[in-house]
Motif scaffolding. Structure first.
Motif, PDB file in Angstrom:
ATOM      1  N   MET A   1       0.732  -1.290   0.002  1.00  0.00           N
ATOM      2  CA  MET A   1       0.282   0.007   0.188  1.00  0.00           C
ATOM      3  C   MET A   1       0.705   1.478  -0.178  1.00  0.00           C
ATOM      4  O   MET A   1       1.804   0.987   0.207  1.00  0.00           O
ATOM      5  CB  MET A   1      -0.953  -0.028   1.029  1.00  0.00           C
ATOM      6  N   THR A   2       1.008   2.142  -0.906  1.00  0.00           N
ATOM      7  CA  THR A   2       1.122   3.168  -1.213  1.00  0.00           C
ATOM      8  C   THR A   2       0.905   4.388  -0.028  1.00  0.00           C
ATOM      9  O   THR A   2       0.187   4.314   0.230  1.00  0.00           O
ATOM     10  CB  THR A   2       1.368   3.757  -2.586  1.00  0.00           C
ATOM     11  N   PRO A   3       1.549   5.130  -0.089  1.00  0.00           N
ATOM     12  CA  PRO A   3       1.033   6.767   1.168  1.00  0.00           C
ATOM     13  C   PRO A   3      -0.270   7.390   0.308  1.00  0.00           C
ATOM     14  O   PRO A   3      -1.132   7.668   0.825  1.00  0.00           O
ATOM     15  CB  PRO A   3       2.427   7.817   1.060  1.00  0.00           C
ATOM     16  N   ALA A   4      -0.173   7.546  -0.986  1.00  0.00           N
ATOM     17  CA  ALA A   4      -1.473   7.361  -1.222  1.00  0.00           C
ATOM     18  C   ALA A   4      -2.456   6.761  -1.634  1.00  0.00           C
ATOM     19  O   ALA A   4      -3.915   7.018  -1.018  1.00  0.00           O
ATOM     20  CB  ALA A   4      -1.631   7.960  -2.885  1.00  0.00           C
ATOM     21  N   GLU A   5      -2.334   5.621  -1.511  1.00  0.00           N
ATOM     22  CA  GLU A   5      -3.335   5.005  -0.691  1.00  0.00           C
ATOM     23  C   GLU A   5      -3.814   4.465   0.188  1.00  0.00           C
ATOM     24  O   GLU A   5      -4.709   4.659   0.566  1.00  0.00           O
ATOM     25  CB  GLU A   5      -3.263   2.779  -1.288  1.00  0.00           C
ATOM     26  N   ALA A   6      -3.058   4.653   1.024  1.00  0.00           N
ATOM     27  CA  ALA A   6      -2.934   5.075   2.707  1.00  0.00           C
ATOM     28  C   ALA A   6      -3.660   5.978   3.367  1.00  0.00           C
ATOM     29  O   ALA A   6      -4.885   5.799   3.956  1.00  0.00           O
ATOM     30  CB  ALA A   6      -1.810   4.834   3.732  1.00  0.00           C
ATOM     31  N   ALA A   7      -3.453   6.987   2.509  1.00  0.00           N
ATOM     32  CA  ALA A   7      -4.507   8.282   2.316  1.00  0.00           C
ATOM     33  C   ALA A   7      -5.950   8.174   2.204  1.00  0.00           C
ATOM     34  O   ALA A   7      -6.846   8.683   3.119  1.00  0.00           O
ATOM     35  CB  ALA A   7      -3.441   9.544   2.153  1.00  0.00           C
ATOM     36  N   GLU A   8      -6.595   7.284   1.258  1.00  0.00           N
ATOM     37  CA  GLU A   8      -7.697   7.396   1.032  1.00  0.00           C
ATOM     38  C   GLU A   8      -7.923   6.221   1.923  1.00  0.00           C
ATOM     39  O   GLU A   8      -9.324   6.298   1.948  1.00  0.00           O
ATOM     40  CB  GLU A   8      -7.174   5.875  -0.463  1.00  0.00           C
ATOM     41  N   LEU A   9      -7.459   5.295   2.149  1.00  0.00           N
ATOM     42  CA  LEU A   9      -8.298   4.444   3.489  1.00  0.00           C
ATOM     43  C   LEU A   9      -8.532   4.911   5.478  1.00  0.00           C
ATOM     44  O   LEU A   9      -9.359   4.413   5.145  1.00  0.00           O
ATOM     45  CB  LEU A   9      -6.989   3.021   3.884  1.00  0.00           C
ATOM     46  N   ALA A  11      -8.969   8.140   4.530  1.00  0.00           N
ATOM     47  CA  ALA A  11     -10.203   9.123   4.385  1.00  0.00           C
ATOM     48  C   ALA A  11     -11.352   7.902   4.692  1.00  0.00           C
ATOM     49  O   ALA A  11     -12.249   8.517   5.256  1.00  0.00           O
ATOM     50  CB  ALA A  11     -10.075   9.500   2.705  1.00  0.00           C
ATOM     51  N   HIS A  12     -12.031   6.428   4.094  1.00  0.00           N
ATOM     52  CA  HIS A  12     -12.702   5.581   4.597  1.00  0.00           C
ATOM     53  C   HIS A  12     -12.626   5.361   5.885  1.00  0.00           C
ATOM     54  O   HIS A  12     -13.967   5.990   6.135  1.00  0.00           O
ATOM     55  CB  HIS A  12     -12.175   4.718   4.209  1.00  0.00           C
ATOM     56  N   CYS A  13     -11.585   5.547   7.100  1.00  0.00           N
ATOM     57  CA  CYS A  13     -11.735   5.231   8.474  1.00  0.00           C
ATOM     58  C   CYS A  13     -12.577   6.594   8.473  1.00  0.00           C
ATOM     59  O   CYS A  13     -13.060   6.721   9.696  1.00  0.00           O
ATOM     60  CB  CYS A  13     -11.079   4.626   9.202  1.00  0.00           C
ATOM     61  N   ALA A  14     -11.743   8.287   8.528  1.00  0.00           N
ATOM     62  CA  ALA A  14     -12.318   9.672   8.732  1.00  0.00           C
ATOM     63  C   ALA A  14     -14.158   9.304   8.440  1.00  0.00           C
ATOM     64  O   ALA A  14     -15.488   9.855   9.028  1.00  0.00           O
ATOM     65  CB  ALA A  14     -12.053  10.881   8.337  1.00  0.00           C
ATOM     66  N   ALA A  15     -14.598   8.574   7.301  1.00  0.00           N
ATOM     67  CA  ALA A  15     -16.305   8.808   7.414  1.00  0.00           C
ATOM     68  C   ALA A  15     -16.737   8.200   8.637  1.00  0.00           C
ATOM     69  O   ALA A  15     -17.932   8.452   9.011  1.00  0.00           O
ATOM     70  CB  ALA A  15     -16.243   7.894   6.229  1.00  0.00           C
ATOM     71  N   PHE A  16     -15.810   7.635   9.240  1.00  0.00           N
ATOM     72  CA  PHE A  16     -16.781   6.535  10.991  1.00  0.00           C
ATOM     73  C   PHE A  16     -16.518   7.276  12.170  1.00  0.00           C
ATOM     74  O   PHE A  16     -17.168   8.061  13.314  1.00  0.00           O
ATOM     75  CB  PHE A  16     -16.351   5.292  10.733  1.00  0.00           C
ATOM     76  N   ASP A  17     -15.069   7.727  12.271  1.00  0.00           N
ATOM     77  CA  ASP A  17     -14.553   8.235  13.675  1.00  0.00           C
ATOM     78  C   ASP A  17     -13.883   9.401  13.461  1.00  0.00           C
ATOM     79  O   ASP A  17     -13.743  10.281  14.399  1.00  0.00           O
ATOM     80  CB  ASP A  17     -14.009   7.027  13.586  1.00  0.00           C
ATOM     81  N   ARG A  18     -14.178  10.426  11.960  1.00  0.00           N
ATOM     82  CA  ARG A  18     -14.415  12.228  11.555  1.00  0.00           C
ATOM     83  C   ARG A  18     -12.579  12.438  12.419  1.00  0.00           C
ATOM     84  O   ARG A  18     -12.296  13.323  13.021  1.00  0.00           O
ATOM     85  CB  ARG A  18     -14.933  12.730  12.577  1.00  0.00           C
ATOM     86  N   ARG A  19     -11.941  11.756  12.352  1.00  0.00           N
ATOM     87  CA  ARG A  19     -10.409  11.833  12.295  1.00  0.00           C
ATOM     88  C   ARG A  19     -10.175  12.726  11.763  1.00  0.00           C
ATOM     89  O   ARG A  19     -10.794  12.760  10.321  1.00  0.00           O
ATOM     90  CB  ARG A  19      -9.535  10.597  12.379  1.00  0.00           C
ATOM     91  N   THR A  20      -9.161  13.176  11.400  1.00  0.00           N
ATOM     92  CA  THR A  20      -7.990  14.098  10.709  1.00  0.00           C
ATOM     93  C   THR A  20      -6.824  13.707  10.621  1.00  0.00           C
ATOM     94  O   THR A  20      -5.994  12.867  11.117  1.00  0.00           O
ATOM     95  CB  THR A  20      -7.474  15.913  11.809  1.00  0.00           C
ATOM     96  N   ILE A  21      -6.695  13.838   9.317  1.00  0.00           N
ATOM     97  CA  ILE A  21      -5.223  13.044   7.979  1.00  0.00           C
ATOM     98  C   ILE A  21      -4.920  13.767   8.112  1.00  0.00           C
ATOM     99  O   ILE A  21      -5.099  15.495   6.915  1.00  0.00           O
ATOM    100  CB  ILE A  21      -6.171  12.569   7.575  1.00  0.00           C
ATOM    101  N   GLY A  22      -3.103  13.909   8.397  1.00  0.00           N
ATOM    102  CA  GLY A  22      -1.816  14.719   7.370  1.00  0.00           C
ATOM    103  C   GLY A  22      -1.170  13.164   7.112  1.00  0.00           C
ATOM    104  O   GLY A  22      -1.311  11.963   6.757  1.00  0.00           O
ATOM    105  N   GLU A  23      -0.328  14.345   6.360  1.00  0.00           N
ATOM    106  CA  GLU A  23       0.583  13.420   5.134  1.00  0.00           C
ATOM    107  C   GLU A  23       1.318  12.373   6.054  1.00  0.00           C
ATOM    108  O   GLU A  23       2.204  11.580   6.078  1.00  0.00           O
ATOM    109  CB  GLU A  23       1.603  14.704   4.832  1.00  0.00           C
TER     110      GLU A  23
END
Length: 272
Positions: A1-9, A11-23
């Motif tokens: 899994m690349t960092p870009a794919e990890a960011a997409e994953l 984002a999928h987690c954030a739809a459930f727990d509203r977490r913030t995502i950074g680089e």
């Protein structure tokens, strides 16, 4: 899994727990899940997690849940690879792994072990199953191993059998027994008497069915004494069938076809 794919994953987690995502989050998750692809099973692992808890999911839990989903498909598919006699060991391992992967990805349907090993009855055999238990028009019904006449002959020669006790034709007058016709007498403890009857029952049978050779009393008439003469009692049971061991051996010498031997599981123990 690349960092870009990890960011997409993430984002999928954030739809459930509203977490913030950074680089930094994307790079860390990409490194932790470097050998895990971003596919439907990975996304399904996140959905499965949040379907049972509201705690934030971790990269380790994504890996564990995804493995559990794929292992469940493999267990349900029961993959079986027979191999090819002409293939090498390396080819065998590759083909076997390809079948496992196909089962994990859901390309093999769920099936029982019997279906997996090919032990399912053929279509021709399944078509005959509804006719089991019904007579066939072109064939006569199978005859029993021992016909009724022979069974009656064997039954009459067995010692202690009900048919050999002619006294069972009458009720037992013993006050502690009171056995009805065709029923064995019982002891004072309630145990059946297999080879004999009470003396009172024997006397009643002798009076009803035998003429006394000593006083000449006809059947159903008592003797001149309070109890029937011993000769009358002996005459009444003189026709009782006597066991014929030689005849029994001849009749039962040829047994039917033996059943299939089945292994018997034991709980162990010391041999005797």
């Amino acid at each position: 899994m690349t960092p870009a794919e990890a960011a997409e994953l993430l984002a999928h987690c954030a739809a459930f727990d509203r977490r913030t995502i950074g680089e930094a989050d994307a790079r860390a998750w990409g490194r932790a899940l470097h050998d895990v692809p971003l596919d439907d099973d990975t996304r399904g692992a996140v959905a499965e997690h949040y379907g049972h808890t509201d705690k934030w999911i971790t990269a380790a839990q994504v890996r564990e849940m995804r493995t559990r989903i794929r292992s469940g498909r493999i267990a349900a598919a029961h993959p079986v690879y027979d191999g090819d006699p002409d293939e090498t060991g390396k080819q065998f391992a590759a083909n076997w792994q390809a079948q496992i992967t196909a089962a994990a990805e859901g390309h093999l349907p769920s099936r029982t072990i019997t279906q997996a090993v090919g032990a399912v009855p053929s279509a021709e055999l399944r078509a005959l199953l509804p006719a089991v238990g019904h007579p066939v028009d072109d064939e006569t019904e199978p005859q029993p191993y021992v016909d009724e006449a022979t069974r009656a002959e064997i039954r009459a020669t067995l010692p202690g059998n009900r048919a050999a006790l002619v006294e069972l034709a009458v009720d037992c007058p013993n006050t502690r027994c009171r056995a009805a016709r065709r029923h064995l007498c019982k002891s004072s403890r309630g145990k059946e008497l297999r080879g004999t009857v009470h003396g009172q029952r024997r006397d009643v049978y002798a009076i009803r069915h035998t003429q006394c050779p000593e006083c000449g009393a006809p059947p159903r008439h008592p003797c001149t004494t309070p109890e029937p003469h011993p000769a009358r009692v002996r005459a009444a049971v003189a026709d009782r069938p006597v066991p014929n061991r030689r005849q029994l051996d001849r009749l039962m010498r040829t047994p039917p076809a033996p059943r299939e031997t089945r292994a018997r599981h034991t709980s162990g123990g010391n041999p005797r």
